[in-house]
Design an enzyme around this catalytic site. Structure first.
Site, PDB file in Angstrom:
ATOM      1  N   GLU A 175       1.109  -1.008   0.036  1.00 35.84           N
ATOM      2  CA  GLU A 175      -0.436  -0.025  -0.155  1.00 35.84           C
ATOM      3  C   GLU A 175       0.474   1.232   0.061  1.00 35.84           C
ATOM      4  O   GLU A 175       0.998   1.992  -0.843  1.00 35.84           O
ATOM      5  CB  GLU A 175      -0.639  -0.161   0.960  1.00 35.84           C
ATOM      6  CG  GLU A 175      -1.792   1.210   1.318  1.00 35.84           C
ATOM      7  CD  GLU A 175      -2.010   1.758   2.616  1.00 35.84           C
ATOM      8  OE1 GLU A 175      -2.367   2.918   3.115  1.00 35.84           O
ATOM      9  OE2 GLU A 175      -2.176   0.366   3.759  1.00 35.84           O
ATOM     10  N   ASP A 177       0.566   3.836  -3.158  1.00 33.02           N
ATOM     11  CA  ASP A 177       0.508   5.586  -3.098  1.00 33.02           C
ATOM     12  C   ASP A 177       1.466   5.832  -3.945  1.00 33.02           C
ATOM     13  O   ASP A 177       0.367   7.302  -4.987  1.00 33.02           O
ATOM     14  CB  ASP A 177       0.625   5.796  -1.426  1.00 33.02           C
ATOM     15  CG  ASP A 177       0.437   7.531  -1.738  1.00 33.02           C
ATOM     16  OD1 ASP A 177      -0.828   7.222  -2.073  1.00 33.02           O
ATOM     17  OD2 ASP A 177       1.141   8.051  -1.280  1.00 33.02           O
ATOM     18  N   ASP A 220      -7.211   0.804   0.398  1.00 33.53           N
ATOM     19  CA  ASP A 220      -5.551   0.386   0.513  1.00 33.53           C
ATOM     20  C   ASP A 220      -5.459  -0.776  -0.361  1.00 33.53           C
ATOM     21  O   ASP A 220      -4.203  -0.481  -0.788  1.00 33.53           O
ATOM     22  CB  ASP A 220      -5.408   0.159   2.241  1.00 33.53           C
ATOM     23  CG  ASP A 220      -5.685   1.534   3.316  1.00 33.53           C
ATOM     24  OD1 ASP A 220      -5.986   2.193   2.918  1.00 33.53           O
ATOM     25  OD2 ASP A 220      -5.753   0.802   4.076  1.00 33.53           O
ATOM     26  N   GLU A 223      -4.732   0.491  -3.193  1.00 30.33           N
ATOM     27  CA  GLU A 223      -3.013   0.887  -4.034  1.00 30.33           C
ATOM     28  C   GLU A 223      -1.804  -0.381  -3.978  1.00 30.33           C
ATOM     29  O   GLU A 223      -0.958  -0.139  -4.197  1.00 30.33           O
ATOM     30  CB  GLU A 223      -2.291   2.073  -2.366  1.00 30.33           C
ATOM     31  CG  GLU A 223      -3.809   2.678  -2.803  1.00 30.33           C
ATOM     32  CD  GLU A 223      -3.287   4.431  -1.366  1.00 30.33           C
ATOM     33  OE1 GLU A 223      -3.184   5.429  -1.966  1.00 30.33           O
ATOM     34  OE2 GLU A 223      -2.986   3.658  -0.556  1.00 30.33           O
TER      35      GLU A 223
END
Length: 225
Positions: A40, A44, A112, A115
């Site tokens: 995650e 991002d 989450d 990502e």
């Protein structure tokens, strides 16, 4: 190829990366698995780079406007519907407690995992593979240029729109509640001066109201993710 790989149009050379991307921390306790939290973190950054480059190359806007647009695209409110489009919640490995409290529909968990999936694709196939996955989720240039893209707390956004006419009044009503006790499904209506202007469904009353407000905003001619 798994059903998820078919939906996203990408087949993993290393299936372990996909499994890690789909593993919530609640599933790890006492098991020999890694959660998707590290992926995650990487996802991002990959998402931010891809979106930033796309906006920079396609929009002649000042830095401040580009920053706001990027933030609206990569925020949790956007990533959640992105994850829903590929039915990501159905694929996540999670503990029974998390699942029984609606984890498969929880906005933060799905965002989450989305990502983490980006990171897994990036590690497995490189930046171009990640870019090919991300770009279809970005709103069209027409929408981005129009300034009609609204993302965030949809109830607040709707209230701000309605407040332009002080005599107007918005209220939310619970229309239906169904499902097992540990997995309730709520349906809410948003009414303007007693008339239904949007209906939303969610795993909580709050989520259902947000979705009702989102529908109302779209019916008013604005674009949402």
């Amino acid at each position: 190829m798994t059903a998820l790989e078919e939906r996203i149009g990408y087949e993993f050379k290393n299936p372990a990366l996909l499994k890690e991307a789909l593993t919530h921390s609640s599933f790890v306790n006492g098991k020999n698995h890694h959660s998707n939290e590290r992926l995650e973190f990487l996802g991002d950054s990959v998402l931010s780079v891809v979106v930033s480059k796309y906006l920079f190359e396609n929009l002649e806007m000042p830095e401040g406007q580009l920053t706001k647009l990027r933030a609206s695209i990569v925020c949790e409110h956007s990533l959640f519907p992105f994850a829903e489009k590929i039915k990501l919640g159905e694929e996540i490995f999670m503990g029974k407690g998390e699942e029984n409290t609606g984890g498969r529909h929880r906005r933060s968990i799905l965002a989450d995992a989305f990502e983490a999936l980006i990171a897994a694709i990036y590690l497995d196939g490189g930046l171009e593979a990640a870019r090919a996955f991300i770009l279809p989720f970005i709103p069209s240039l027409e929408v981005l240029k129009s300034g009609r893209l609204l993302i965030g707390d949809y109830k607040t956004i709707l209230q701000e729109i309605i407040q332009q006419n002080p005599e107007e009044k918005v209220i939310y009503e619970l229309a239906d509640e169904s499902g097992a006790a540990h997995n309730r499904i709520f349906t809410s209506n948003v009414l303007l001066n007693g008339q239904i202007i949007g209906t939303g469904v969610g795993g909580s009353k709050k989520e259902a109201e947000q979705n009702a407000a989102k529908e109302a905003i779209k019916l008013m001619g604005y674009e949402t993710n």
